[in-house]
Design an enzyme around this catalytic site. Structure first.
Site, PDB file in Angstrom:
ATOM      1  CD  GLU A 440      25.247 126.176 -83.403  1.00  0.00           C
ATOM      2  OE1 GLU A 440      24.917 126.363 -82.681  1.00  0.00           O
ATOM      3  OE2 GLU A 440      26.267 127.141 -83.379  1.00  0.00           O
TER       4      GLU A 440
HETATM    5  C1  LIG Z   1      35.269 126.283 -87.891  1.00  0.00           C
HETATM    6  C2  LIG Z   1      34.445 126.130 -87.238  1.00  0.00           C
HETATM    7  C3  LIG Z   1      33.589 127.195 -86.219  1.00  0.00           C
HETATM    8  C4  LIG Z   1      33.010 127.860 -85.195  1.00  0.00           C
HETATM    9  N1  LIG Z   1      31.634 128.556 -85.156  1.00  0.00           N
HETATM   10  C5  LIG Z   1      32.109 128.698 -83.589  1.00  0.00           C
HETATM   11  C6  LIG Z   1      31.391 129.979 -82.986  1.00  0.00           C
HETATM   12  O1  LIG Z   1      30.830 130.549 -84.531  1.00  0.00           O
HETATM   13  N2  LIG Z   1      30.933 130.392 -82.128  1.00  0.00           N
HETATM   14  C7  LIG Z   1      31.372 129.256 -81.277  1.00  0.00           C
HETATM   15  O2  LIG Z   1      31.212 129.457 -80.193  1.00  0.00           O
HETATM   16  N3  LIG Z   1      31.798 128.264 -81.565  1.00  0.00           N
HETATM   17  C8  LIG Z   1      31.583 127.658 -82.753  1.00  0.00           C
HETATM   18  N4  LIG Z   1      32.713 126.781 -82.652  1.00  0.00           N
HETATM   19  C9  LIG Z   1      33.089 126.030 -81.916  1.00  0.00           C
HETATM   20  C10 LIG Z   1      32.661 124.379 -81.552  1.00  0.00           C
HETATM   21  O3  LIG Z   1      30.910 124.756 -81.948  1.00  0.00           O
HETATM   22  C11 LIG Z   1      32.852 123.274 -80.943  1.00  0.00           C
HETATM   23  O4  LIG Z   1      34.437 122.738 -81.563  1.00  0.00           O
HETATM   24  C12 LIG Z   1      32.166 122.404 -80.777  1.00  0.00           C
HETATM   25  O5  LIG Z   1      31.151 122.850 -80.171  1.00  0.00           O
HETATM   26  C13 LIG Z   1      32.649 121.311 -79.973  1.00  0.00           C
HETATM   27  O6  LIG Z   1      33.340 121.741 -78.965  1.00  0.00           O
HETATM   28  P1  LIG Z   1      35.340 121.523 -78.891  1.00  0.00           P
HETATM   29  O7  LIG Z   1      36.073 121.428 -80.263  1.00  0.00           O
HETATM   30  O8  LIG Z   1      35.448 122.062 -77.258  1.00  0.00           O
HETATM   31  O9  LIG Z   1      34.410 119.937 -78.266  1.00  0.00           O
HETATM   32  P2  LIG Z   1      35.289 118.606 -77.330  1.00  0.00           P
HETATM   33  O10 LIG Z   1      33.763 119.428 -76.238  1.00  0.00           O
HETATM   34  O11 LIG Z   1      35.791 119.291 -76.585  1.00  0.00           O
HETATM   35  O12 LIG Z   1      34.710 117.918 -77.302  1.00  0.00           O
HETATM   36  C14 LIG Z   1      35.476 116.653 -78.222  1.00  0.00           C
HETATM   37  C15 LIG Z   1      35.045 115.504 -78.574  1.00  0.00           C
HETATM   38  O13 LIG Z   1      34.174 114.742 -76.923  1.00  0.00           O
HETATM   39  C16 LIG Z   1      33.064 114.478 -76.831  1.00  0.00           C
HETATM   40  N5  LIG Z   1      32.147 114.184 -75.782  1.00  0.00           N
HETATM   41  C17 LIG Z   1      32.654 115.606 -75.049  1.00  0.00           C
HETATM   42  N6  LIG Z   1      31.417 116.053 -74.171  1.00  0.00           N
HETATM   43  C18 LIG Z   1      30.983 114.434 -74.486  1.00  0.00           C
HETATM   44  C19 LIG Z   1      30.079 113.725 -73.636  1.00  0.00           C
HETATM   45  N7  LIG Z   1      29.339 114.674 -72.157  1.00  0.00           N
HETATM   46  N8  LIG Z   1      29.770 112.533 -74.090  1.00  0.00           N
HETATM   47  C20 LIG Z   1      29.637 112.216 -75.746  1.00  0.00           C
HETATM   48  N9  LIG Z   1      30.492 112.652 -76.419  1.00  0.00           N
HETATM   49  C21 LIG Z   1      31.489 114.154 -75.440  1.00  0.00           C
HETATM   50  C22 LIG Z   1      32.550 115.606 -78.496  1.00  0.00           C
HETATM   51  O14 LIG Z   1      31.556 114.754 -79.165  1.00  0.00           O
HETATM   52  C23 LIG Z   1      33.548 115.537 -79.306  1.00  0.00           C
HETATM   53  O15 LIG Z   1      33.161 114.223 -80.428  1.00  0.00           O
HETATM   54  C24 LIG Z   1      33.047 126.749 -84.458  1.00  0.00           C
HETATM   55  C25 LIG Z   1      34.519 125.373 -84.625  1.00  0.00           C
HETATM   56  C26 LIG Z   1      34.315 125.576 -85.790  1.00  0.00           C
HETATM   57  C27 LIG Z   1      36.023 124.159 -85.745  1.00  0.00           C
END
Ligand SMILES: Cc1cc2nc3c(=O)[nH]c(=O)nc-3n(C[C@H](O)[C@H](O)[C@H](O)COP(=O)(O)OP(=O)(O)OC[C@H]3O[C@@H](n4cnc5c(N)ncnc54)[C@H](O)[C@@H]3O)c2cc1C
Length: 599
Positions: A440
């Site tokens: 989220e």
């Molecule tokens: C168990 C689980 C359940 C989930 N359920 C759902 C679901 O039901 N539906 C769905 O759509 N998704 C779901 N997700 C996905 C989840 O919402 C994403 O993993 C999350 O939004 C982060 O995206 P990412 O993993 O691609 O990380 P990234 O976006 O790649 O981020 C990696 C790191 O970089 C940081 N970062 C990135 N951009 C910036 C910035 N501009 N400034 C500062 N820091 C930054 C982030 O804070 C993080 O620490 C789920 C994930 C998990 C693990």
């Protein structure tokens, strides 16, 4: 393992005594939501959480979900518990009567959602995701979409998902690639892969309604070219009858650190039948309805873990004996005193307790604001509630989940080595709640939302709406000398908050990285001050009750003593946050990316 107990008394303290919910419900036209009815519903919800969900918590962790040929089987008992949940009418509680709901307020079902999650985080995610799906359809669906999809979701026979994330994009949804091509009869064919989809596939409901973000052909690049679609697992005719299997399949499920009973799915869409919701290219705007509620819901998950960790730690600390108290023997009949006599154990327990109660007040206050935005007939009141909610949503999401990392870690620490052992349940809580700072929208993303988008984006106006409420409250109790010290502390924090915001804005005008550098510390600062404001209010209410000669002296004394702990030992954490914020961005940005490898 400590048996989970739904915190009914404390929830009622917040709803009735702190936030005046009975009046609030009457004012919004919920005449049926009387105190008696709320208490009766709470009592049933507590039984469901304690007797049905809590016993399945460890089962979910042990068994996890299993995937075979695209089908997912949930842990033993999950499906049956979901059946009981539907029979109990829980999914429909806060939805309109026209779509089969019970027409009760959002805050009523969401305040109890804390207990379902506290009893069993993994299980609670299945109905939790459905709620998001329902809110999106309620706000943006056509009458036909509501008739066909929403009614079944409200009834609980179908569940929902939210499909945003793709392998190459999570936070930055502007990069998403899933595409939807126009097809016959106004439908679309949606193709692509979504990952990490909670409840994407399972065996608990007759159909699954996926709400999916995708791009139309020729859509503008970035977030302005994203549309929103319904993609059902089983296709449905115009009357809502299931016809055949749609071409959306679960490719696999993730093996993960916690919430093992919650299926986290890779979903492959292969020219799947899709129905557009809302206007083309306005998908992210439609999604915001869901996102705001989901963010409050995730904050509440953090709160629920804090509550459960506190319950476990408290019970253990009263039972486990080690050494004697520094001030003399307290348990002469035993070989040693219970560890709750030791100051450091109390520090951990009181940190949990102060956050459990303070964070609950903040969360339920936000739920109250959601009620106002949804049901108030007064445009001015609605606008103020919207402003407060916009400001507080990222704080609730990130502060309640970040602090849950500390409280669940203390849950283990109070147990000593036993906290690390599975049978006590504390390590599961820490593992399960770890995800809450990530999904989220990560804490980093919430912090940017708060500082850059909300506060700077409104030129400080959103912050002023809430700080005005705080200042007016502090002024209203100025004659109450007993609380001057705490009230002055909150007022001077508010002045500092406003000044610091201006200073960050000025430095960001020269260097935009100042915003990113300050953001997470700024959000945590905002969280400590906001929760401090609620502790001040709770202390005033507690003292009033004591002055009135309440029979629950211990309950209210404990509130006052916890307030003191909060003001002396937790609000003071803002000092180090201010130092970090004031240090600026240079200490973060001066190092060349390659230099991180050296040393
Ligand atoms: C168990 C689980 C359940 C989930 N359920 C759902 C679901 O039901 N539906 C769905 O759509 N998704 C779901 N997700 C996905 C989840 O919402 C994403 O993993 C999350 O939004 C982060 O995206 P990412 O993993 O691609 O990380 P990234 O976006 O790649 O981020 C990696 C790191 O970089 C940081 N970062 C990135 N951009 C910036 C910035 N501009 N400034 C500062 N820091 C930054 C982030 O804070 C993080 O620490 C789920 C994930 C998990 C693990």
């Amino acid at each position: 393992m400590q048996n989970y107990k739904a915190p009914q008394r404390d929830t009622l303290f917040v709803t009735n005594e702190l936030l005046g919910f009975e009046k609030h419900y009457q004012k919004l036209g919920f005449e049926d939501a009387t105190d008696d009815l709320v208490r009766a519903i709470y009592s049933e919800a507590a039984k469901f959480a304690e007797n049905i969900l809590a016993p399945l918590n460890a089962v979910g962790d042990d068994e996890g979900c299993t995937w075979k040929d695209g089908e997912v089987t949930t842990p033993t008992g999950f499906k049956e518990a979901y059946r009981q949940y539907v029979e109990g009418g829980w999914p429909s509680m806060s939805h309109p009567i026209e779509v089969g709901g019970q027409g009760l307020p959002y805050s009523l079902s969401t305040s109890m959602a804390e207990w379902f999650s506290g009893a069993n985080h993994s299980w609670a995610m299945y109905p939790g995701l459905s709620q998001g799906c329902m809110e999106t359809l309620k706000a943006h669906g056509t009458e036909q979409q509501k008739k066909v999809y929403l009614e079944k979701l409200v009834e609980g026979s179908w569940t929902g998902t939210m499909c945003l994330t793709e392998p190459h994009c999570g936070s930055d949804l502007g990069m998403l690639k899933c595409k939807a091509e126009p097809a016959e009869d106004g439908l679309y064919k949606l193709t692509g892969t979504k990952i990490f989809i909670s409840a994407g596939e399972h065996d608990m409901s007759d159909n699954i309604v996926h709400i999916v973000l995708a791009r139309l052909p020729d859509a503008p690049k970035g977030t302005k070219g994203i549309s929103l679609f319904i993609v059902p697992k089983f296709n449905v005719d115009a009357d809502g009858n299931i016809t055949d299997r749609n071409t959306v399949k679960c490719g696999s499920i993730e093996h993960k650190m916690g919430i093992k009973g919650s299926a986290t799915c890779v979903m492959n869409f292969d020219a799947a039948n899709a129905i557009l919701i809302g206007e083309p290219n306005r998908g992210l705007n439609c999604m915001f309805v869901f996102m705001n509620m989901a963010r409050i819901g995730t904050g509440v998950e953090g709160l629920s873990a804090t509550e459960a960790a506190f319950q476990g730690a408290l019970s253990y600390a009263q039972d486990r004996t080690q050494f004697r108290s520094l001030t003399g023997v307290k348990n002469p009949d035993g070989p040693a005193d219970p560890i709750i006599v030791h100051p450091d154990v109390r520090r951990m327990l009181l940190t949990q307790k102060a956050l459990r109660e303070g964070n609950r007040a903040l969360a339920i206050y936000c739920m109250q604001m959601v009620d106002v935005t949804q049901y108030s007939q007064d445009p001015a009141e609605k606008q103020i509630a919207e402003a407060k909610l916009a400001l507080l949503t990222p704080i609730v999401k990130a502060f309640l989940t970040e602090t849950a990392q500390e409280t669940t870690s203390y849950g283990m620490q109070v147990y000593g080595g036993h906290g690390y052992i599975k049978e006590w349940g504390m390590e599961q809580l820490a593992r399960d709640t770890r995800i809450c700072t990530m999904y989220e929208g990560t804490t980093g993303i919430q912090a940017i939302d708060l500082l850059a988008r909300k506060i700077m984006g409104s030129k400080g106006e959103l912050l002023k709406v809430f700080t005005t409420e705080i200042k007016e409250y502090c002024a209203s109790i100025r004659d109450n000398s007993q609380f001057n010290h705490w009230s002055n502390a909150i007022e001077s924090h508010v002045d500092e908050w406003l000044q610091m915001t201006q200073d960050i804005g000025l430095s960001a005008a020269n260097n935009p990285e100042e915003l990113g550098a300050a953001s997470v510390d700024y959000l945590m600062y905002s969280g400590y001050v906001t929760v401090g404001y609620f502790w001040l209010k709770m202390a005033v209410v507690a003292q009033q009750k004591l002055d009135e000669g309440t029979s629950e002296v211990d309950f209210y004394q404990s509130k006052l003593q916890t307030a003191q702990f909060y003001f002396d030992r937790m609000l003071t954490r803002t000092r180090s946050l201010v130092s970090a914020i004031n240090s600026g961005s240079e200490n973060l940005m001066q190092m060349d990316a390659d230099n991180f490898f050296h040393g």
